[in-house]
Motif scaffolding. Structure first.
Motif, PDB file in Angstrom:
ATOM      1  N   ALA A  91       0.831  -1.208   0.000  1.00  0.00           N
ATOM      2  CA  ALA A  91       0.000   0.000   0.000  1.00  0.00           C
ATOM      3  C   ALA A  91       0.864   1.256   0.000  1.00  0.00           C
ATOM      4  CB  ALA A  91      -0.926  -0.007   1.224  1.00  0.00           C
ATOM      5  N   THR A  92       1.957   1.242   0.764  1.00  0.00           N
ATOM      6  CA  THR A  92       2.866   2.391   0.803  1.00  0.00           C
ATOM      7  C   THR A  92       3.564   2.559  -0.541  1.00  0.00           C
ATOM      8  OG1 THR A  92       3.225   2.082   3.182  1.00  0.00           O
ATOM      9  CG2 THR A  92       4.852   3.383   1.980  1.00  0.00           C
ATOM     10  N   ALA A  93       4.038   1.461  -1.113  1.00  0.00           N
ATOM     11  CA  ALA A  93       4.751   1.523  -2.392  1.00  0.00           C
ATOM     12  C   ALA A  93       3.850   2.042  -3.505  1.00  0.00           C
ATOM     13  CB  ALA A  93       5.298   0.149  -2.755  1.00  0.00           C
ATOM     14  N   MET A  94       2.559   1.727  -3.431  1.00  0.00           N
ATOM     15  CA  MET A  94       1.617   2.136  -4.480  1.00  0.00           C
ATOM     16  C   MET A  94       0.961   3.482  -4.201  1.00  0.00           C
ATOM     17  SD  MET A  94      -0.119  -1.614  -5.146  1.00  0.00           S
ATOM     18  CE  MET A  94      -1.126  -1.067  -6.533  1.00  0.00           C
ATOM     19  N   SER A  95       1.294   4.089  -3.055  1.00  0.00           N
ATOM     20  CA  SER A  95       0.786   5.425  -2.706  1.00  0.00           C
ATOM     21  C   SER A  95      -0.738   5.493  -2.723  1.00  0.00           C
ATOM     22  CB  SER A  95       1.370   6.485  -3.664  1.00  0.00           C
ATOM     23  OG  SER A  95       2.769   6.499  -3.596  1.00  0.00           O
ATOM     24  N   VAL A  96      -1.396   4.468  -2.180  1.00  0.00           N
ATOM     25  CA  VAL A  96      -2.858   4.505  -2.110  1.00  0.00           C
ATOM     26  C   VAL A  96      -3.302   5.483  -1.025  1.00  0.00           C
ATOM     27  CG1 VAL A  96      -3.031   2.134  -2.923  1.00  0.00           C
ATOM     28  CG2 VAL A  96      -2.984   2.577  -0.483  1.00  0.00           C
ATOM     29  N   ASP A  97      -4.548   5.910  -1.073  1.00  0.00           N
ATOM     30  CA  ASP A  97      -5.043   6.895  -0.104  1.00  0.00           C
ATOM     31  C   ASP A  97      -5.303   6.281   1.264  1.00  0.00           C
ATOM     32  OD1 ASP A  97      -4.977   8.921  -2.001  1.00  0.00           O
ATOM     33  OD2 ASP A  97      -6.992   8.448  -2.720  1.00  0.00           O
TER      34      ASP A  97
END
Length: 502
Positions: free
Chosen positions: A148-154
């Motif tokens: 989730a951090t790597a993909m920069s999700v909200d």
């Protein structure tokens, strides 16, 4: 040599039964390797979502290759072929239904990460039993938060649909799921269907007025040709204050087409009044017919969306919706089946109760069929209790070391040592001792310290004891051998001295 019973084999199922499964049974010990059996004849977990059990292997084989033989004869293909490893995972993700939903539905419709965990491994992780499975869930959360951090999700998806998942995350953020620290306090995604649009309609007005309007024509110095006004203009204030924007004719606001109503009825409507974000993106949201709209947005409840009353098929289906009645198959003329099952009868509906119970409740077949059986006499052999990750005896509760009658899906072992050998995630010494109500003692052998700077002894107490070794840690007869074989880059005298606490 002996034989080994595959715990992921339902031998009652074959490629010719309904439901079907890869043919399986006891696997003979490899004659050249005592104590080992060919892994290629077992149906344990393989691939990106650990495809397990012979009845899942045959389904995946048919779906991906068109032939039952492909994975039934060579299940290792799912572990060694990239396309099959991911293809099997995607098939399970899109087709395996639990509580009326696939993993895909849990993410797309409910924005629920917990729903995917429950669908894939909920029997062991929702809630997770202490020990190995708690750690396994913690690592799963850590991987999820890292992605989730790597993909920069909200925000993270909801954890709610997996019992105990939120509790484990709260306790592991300072340890095994430290990657989730970045998400503490971030509101999770909503569990209801997303709106896919802004909460307020966008304004059509420019943000700033032009600063220097350009005249449309070059100014002329000639006398104006327009006649002078016949009356002197009035300077009185208008009788009614101007509105901020013109009032449109109601008919001009009518939006043609069908749109999904997720807020109230979960059906498609064509009342001309979709939410503003849909009205402002009609190409993306509006469809020309009710059938198109229902198929796109409510495929799992197509008949209800279309206003069609379903007709019973005269078939049996698994009772996943009404847990109060237990693990049974219901006849749809008595109790109507959920619509998603009736829309996919090949997956869920069976012509007989026997085939339905065999497919969906093979581990509890007698309950499903309503068969009352007389329990077999206790064997006093050992079987794995997966809730505690220890072994217990097949005997009546109350007797020494008894775990009650063995579940029908569990294998029996003559000795506690053989049983503990199946619990590969727990140290053998610990399992054998605690299964017999004893305090575990170490082997007094040596293994590498976690700091990778010295070795320590497999025992409990002061140095050089370092606690009981885990099953995966290699044991050595003495500190010298441990340092030489596993810490060869260190000064050997210093390694041995440090290992012995000097």
């Amino acid at each position: 040599g002996g034989s080994y019973t595959d715990p992921y084999c339902n031998s009652a199922l074959t490629p010719s039964t309904d439901p079907d499964g890869c043919a399986c049974g006891p696997v003979a010990e490899d004659g050249s390797n005592s104590g080992y059996v060919p892994a290629s004849e077992l149906f344990f977990g393989r691939g990106a979502i650990q495809t397990s059990w012979n009845y899942n292997y045959i389904d995946v084989s048919l779906a991906l290759t068109g032939s039952a033989d492909t994975f039934c004869t060579d299940p290792d293909l799912i572990a060694t072929n990239e396309s099959y490893a991911w293809g099997a995972a995607i098939y399970f993700w899109m087709s395996h239904v639990k509580n009326g939903k696939t993993s895909h539905d849990s993410v797309l419709t409910d924005a629920s990460f917990g729903g995917t965990v429950d669908n894939i491994n909920g029997g062991l992780e929702c809630p997770a039993s202490a020990g190995y499975f708690t750690d396994a869930v913690s690592y799963r959360l850590n991987h999820y938060c890292t992605a989730a951090t790597a993909m920069s999700v909200d925000s993270l998806l909801s954890l709610d649909e997996c019992s105990g998942l939120s509790t484990i995350m709260s306790s592991c953020v300072s340890g095994l799921c430290s990657a989730c620290n970045a998400w503490v306090g971030v509101t999770p995604a909503p569990t209801n269907a997303p709106t896919n649009g802004p909460t307020n309609a966008p304004t059509n007005a420019p943000t700033n007025a032009p600063t220097s309007p350009v005249p449309t024509q070059k100014p002329t110095t000639a006398a104006p040709t327009t006649p002078l006004p016949t009356h002197k203009p009035t300077t009185a204030a208008p009788t009614t204050p101007p509105t901020s924007k013109p009032t449109l004719d109601p008919a001009s606001n009518f939006v043609v087409g069908y749109y999904p109503d997720w807020e109230v009825d979960n059906i498609c409507k064509n009342d001309g009044a979709p939410p503003p974000y849909m009205a402002n993106n009609q190409v993306g949201w509006m469809l020309s017919s009710l059938e198109e709209c229902c198929t796109k947005y409510f495929s799992w409840k197509l008949n209800a969306c279309m206003g069609i009353t379903a007709t019973p098929l005269g078939m049996y289906y698994p009772n996943w919706q009404q847990q109060v009645q237990g693990n049974i198959c219901l006849f749809d003329e008595d109790v109507m089946a959920p619509e998603y099952m009736m829309l996919n009868p090949a997956l869920y509906m069976h012509s007989t109760k026997e085939s339905c119970c065999t497919k969906f409740y093979n581990w509890d077949y007698n309950t499903c069929m309503g068969i009352v059986t007389t329990p077999a006499p206790p064997s006093n052999k050992w079987y794995v209790n997966f809730d505690t990750s220890r072994c217990v005896k097949d005997c009546l509760v109350g007797a020494d070391l008894c775990g009650g009658p063995v579940p029908s899906s569990s294998a029996l072992f003559d000795t506690v040592d053989a049983c503990c050998a199946r619990i590969t995630w727990v140290s053998s010494n610990v399992c054998i001792a605690e299964s017999q109500g004893l305090v575990p003692e170490g082997s007094k052998k040596w293994y590498v310290n976690d700091n990778m700077l010295s070795c320590q002894q497999d025992c409990i107490g002061n140095a050089p004891c370092g606690g009981l070794a885990q099953r995966w840690q290699v044991l050595h007869a003495d500190a010298t051998t441990c340092c030489r074989l596993q810490l060869s880059w260190l000064d050997q005298l210093e390694c041995v001295s440090a290992s012995n606490g000097r």
